[in-house]
Write an enzyme that holds these catalytic residues in place. Structure first.
Site, PDB file in Angstrom:
ATOM      1  N   ASP A 221     -10.707  -3.645 -17.841  1.00  0.00           N
ATOM      2  CA  ASP A 221     -11.046  -4.574 -18.920  1.00  0.00           C
ATOM      3  C   ASP A 221      -9.766  -5.121 -19.545  1.00  0.00           C
ATOM      4  OD1 ASP A 221     -11.951  -5.906 -21.163  1.00  0.00           O
ATOM      5  OD2 ASP A 221     -12.951  -4.172 -22.063  1.00  0.00           O
TER       6      ASP A 221
ATOM      7  N   HIS B 223       0.802  -1.223   0.000  1.00  0.00           N
ATOM      8  CA  HIS B 223       0.000   0.000   0.000  1.00  0.00           C
ATOM      9  C   HIS B 223       0.833   1.270   0.000  1.00  0.00           C
ATOM     10  CE1 HIS B 223      -3.488   2.412   0.227  1.00  0.00           C
ATOM     11  NE2 HIS B 223      -4.190   1.734   1.099  1.00  0.00           N
TER      12      HIS B 223
END
Length: 462
Positions: free
Chosen positions: A384, A165
């Site tokens: 995508d 992170h």
């Protein structure tokens, strides 16, 4: 609401490999910002994406497609192929070694439809879908990304990722994932080129620094009860808040707050108050905290460069006693959540950076604290790789690092009936979860009555 699924299946994994940039990249040291570089971000965060079978993609192997696109993306995002090092004052640097990120190719003997219509955390066999490779979960000298692509029997697949992170926030991670998706679909370069520019949030050491804000999110708080919440017998569930549920909650506010409160304000206040009630605090005068993660992207005055993928958020905190929170109406919690959010500005974030340098990079307070992060606009489900949008895309679970129960994410979701809403993973001790579930059902139902009386009846069980 969703409880843990009974679905079980086996996953066959190939040996993990390192995917390096597809071309030569600079060898250099790059400093993380002092927003990136705080103890509260030194952990790995899991993300999971589910994709359906697409007949037009028959003959294409999603693992190979993603792996090849990842290698080409790392030419642009080459710091991710490096390793973190720690310098003086615990300062983190990325050593851009080009070693690569961990990649696992796998197959599962299950079809996407077997996961059910309400695909939401907690996911069955999650540890098999994002395998913890030995030696990979550290912060220093370890891969900064771990990716597993698991092919499903139906022709769909699962893309799971674990991120250090300190390298990026949700928006920055989605930017990288979109780059992989664009290159997987045939682009020669990402449409948004990455920008490092971490000096934007470089802190100043004392005596140059002068505190501008109290930063109570970093208070040192004694834990009078031994732990934040019991870590045994934890229950993980997700709760769906669609138009009906949110409208029911909004009706519980006075008219001026109904119009002036965002969905985030309303839902955050409701969850904080209900969670505190469900934990049945033994000392009603102890302080309970809600940390509302507020991202600077898109906020007035920030003007971050396009392509910036570092952490750009703050942990502003609201504090109330259990008595105030539980025995006052929902409107009280909404008001203080709104006030807390409004404090975040560019000056606030720069003050946090100064605080990190001056105070030794502390962890935010976790004692009697609940953290909420809204990723409904981050765009996880839009990523995508050639198979269209994800059926589910976003955080794989709640929690902060190794601390279960502390954090929840607001994830966009469409339920089996086609209703658009928000799903929120919650982690609580089993008995507290039952109380939490009952209270949420009451709040989003048609039951009327004074909230204070209801809260008092729950607390009277003490």
């Amino acid at each position: 609401m969703a409880a843990t699924s009974p679905l079980r299946f086996s996953v066959r994994r190939r040996k993990p490999v390192l995917v390096a940039p597809a071309a030569r990249t600079p060898r250099e040291l790059k400093r993380l910002s002092d927003i990136d570089d705080q103890e509260g971000l030194r952990f790995q965060i899991p993300v999971i994406q589910f994709y359906r079978h697409v007949p037009s993609m028959d003959g294409y192997d999603p693992a190979r497609v993603v792996r090849d696109a990842l290698a080409r993306s790392l030419v642009f995002y080459y710091p991710f192929a490096g390793r973190l090092r720690e310098g003086d004052g615990r300062k983190l640097f990325v050593d851009c070694t080009g070693e690569g990120v961990l990649f696992i190719e796998a197959d599962a003997d299950v079809e996407l439809e077997e996961f059910g219509d309400n695909l939401q955390p907690p996911f069955p066999c999650q540890e098999e879908l994002l395998f913890d490779v030995d030696g990979s979960s550290g912060v220093l000298d370890a891969p900064l990304l771990l990716i597993q692509v698991t092919r499903l029997r139906c022709g769909g697949f699962i893309f799971a990722l674990r991120l250090n992170h300190t390298m990026a926030d949700a928006a920055g991670l989605v930017q990288l994932m979109n780059a992989v998706g664009e290159l997987a679909r045939g682009a020669v370069a990402p449409s948004v080129l990455p920008v490092w520019c971490r000096e934007i949030f470089e802190g100043k050491p004392p005596p140059t620094w002068r505190p501008s804000f109290a930063h109570r999110e970093y208070d040192v708080v004694p834990d009078t009860n031994g732990t934040i919440i019991p870590l045994n017998e934890m229950d993980h569930r997700s709760f769906f808040f669609g138009p009906h549920e949110l409208a029911s909650l909004r009706r519980r506010l006075p008219s001026h707050l109904r119009r002036a409160s965002s969905t985030f304000d309303l839902l955050t206040a409701c969850l904080w108050r209900t969670r505190t009630l469900s934990l049945q605090p033994t000392n009603l005068d102890e302080a309970y905290r809600i940390i509302c993660i507020v991202n600077g992207r898109g906020r007035p005055g920030f003007d971050l460069p396009a392509g910036y993928y570092g952490n750009a958020f703050a942990f502003p905190v609201a504090v109330a006693t259990a008595r105030e929170l539980c025995l006052r109406p929902l409107a009280y919690a909404v008001e203080i959540v709104k006030k807390t959010k409004s404090e975040v500005s560019l000056d606030y974030l720069r003050s946090v950076a100064d605080f990190m340098v001056s105070k030794g990079r502390p962890h935010f307070t976790v004692v009697r604290t609940y953290v909420v992060s809204d990723v409904t606009r981050a765009g996880f489900s839009e990523v995508d790789f050639g198979w269209g949008k994800a059926v589910y895309g976003g955080p794989a679970k709640g929690g902060v690092g190794a601390i279960p129960g502390v954090a929840s994410f607001f994830v966009p979701f469409v339920n089996a009936s086609g209703e658009k809403g928000i799903v929120v993973p919650i982690c609580l001790p089993a008995e507290a979860m039952e109380r939490f579930s009952r209270e949420i059902e009451r709040l989003v139902g048609d039951e009327d009555g004074e909230e204070q009386q209801k809260a008092a009846s729950i607390l009277s069980a003490l």
